[in-house]
Scaffold this motif. Structure first.
Motif, mmCIF file in Angstrom:
data_model
loop_
_atom_site.group_PDB
_atom_site.id
_atom_site.type_symbol
_atom_site.label_atom_id
_atom_site.label_comp_id
_atom_site.label_asym_id
_atom_site.label_seq_id
_atom_site.Cartn_x
_atom_site.Cartn_y
_atom_site.Cartn_z
ATOM 1 N N ALA A 129 -8.504 1.910 0.918
ATOM 2 C CA ALA A 129 -7.277 2.674 1.162
ATOM 3 C C ALA A 129 -6.684 3.164 -0.160
ATOM 4 N N LYS A 130 -6.741 2.322 -1.181
ATOM 5 C CA LYS A 130 -6.191 2.720 -2.484
ATOM 6 C C LYS A 130 -7.079 3.760 -3.161
ATOM 7 N N ALA A 159 -6.204 6.971 -1.485
ATOM 8 C CA ALA A 159 -4.902 7.469 -1.942
ATOM 9 C C ALA A 159 -5.037 8.162 -3.293
ATOM 10 N N LEU A 196 0.815 -1.205 0.000
ATOM 11 C CA LEU A 196 0.000 0.000 0.000
ATOM 12 C C LEU A 196 0.854 1.264 0.000
ATOM 13 N N GLU A 256 0.591 4.249 -2.686
ATOM 14 C CA GLU A 256 0.335 5.646 -2.298
ATOM 15 C C GLU A 256 1.406 6.570 -2.858
ATOM 16 N N ASP A 307 -7.594 -4.057 0.280
ATOM 17 C CA ASP A 307 -7.127 -2.683 0.475
ATOM 18 C C ASP A 307 -7.769 -1.696 -0.507
#
Length: 139
Positions: free
Chosen positions: A90-91, A94, A51, A55, A87
């Motif tokens: 979260a991605k 980002a 991750l 990011e 994830d």
């Protein structure tokens, strides 16, 4: 004498004929192809478990790469939704934090929100609805 079976009645003069023609002109603006190395890097990192590298690549990529349709037919956002990994949220965060356009459409004309709805990813739908407005109608 047999009467004519199809007698023709002369048309009254002057005869006015109105003809309406409609032309539809579609103008497609060519999208400048994105730098494929950056597209490919984001694509590879989408499917990795790293991750922090994802990011960093998102932050380093210019908006035209984040919003571009890459060789796989996806934008960065739609690829993350399509990958459906643990994830994903979260991605998506980002990419949006890095300036990705939530209205960017992939090669099928879909936004990440539309794709998430089609795939039944309730978490991604809720996240994108909170972070991104409804997609603008396509021109």
């Amino acid at each position: 004498n047999n009467p004519d079976p199809n007698p023709m009645t002369p048309l009254p003069l002057p005869l006015t004929l109105t003809l309406t023609l409609t032309f539809a002109l579609t103008l497609t603006l060519a999208q400048t192809p994105p730098p494929q190395p950056q597209c490919n890097e984001l694509s590879g990192l989408t499917y990795s478990g790293d991750l922090s590298a994802f990011e960093a690549a998102a932050v380093a990529a210019p908006p035209e790469v984040l919003d571009a349709i890459c060789d796989d037919g996806h934008t960065a956002l739609t690829r993350v939704v399509d990958a459906a990994r643990s994830d994903t949220l979260a991605k998506l965060a980002a990419l949006l934090d890095a300036g990705a356009d939530p209205d960017a459409r992939d090669g099928n004309g879909e936004t990440a929100l539309v794709l998430a709805r089609v795939q039944g990813d309730a978490d991604a739908v809720a996240f994108l609805e909170e972070r991104a407005p409804e997609p603008k109608p396509q021109p």
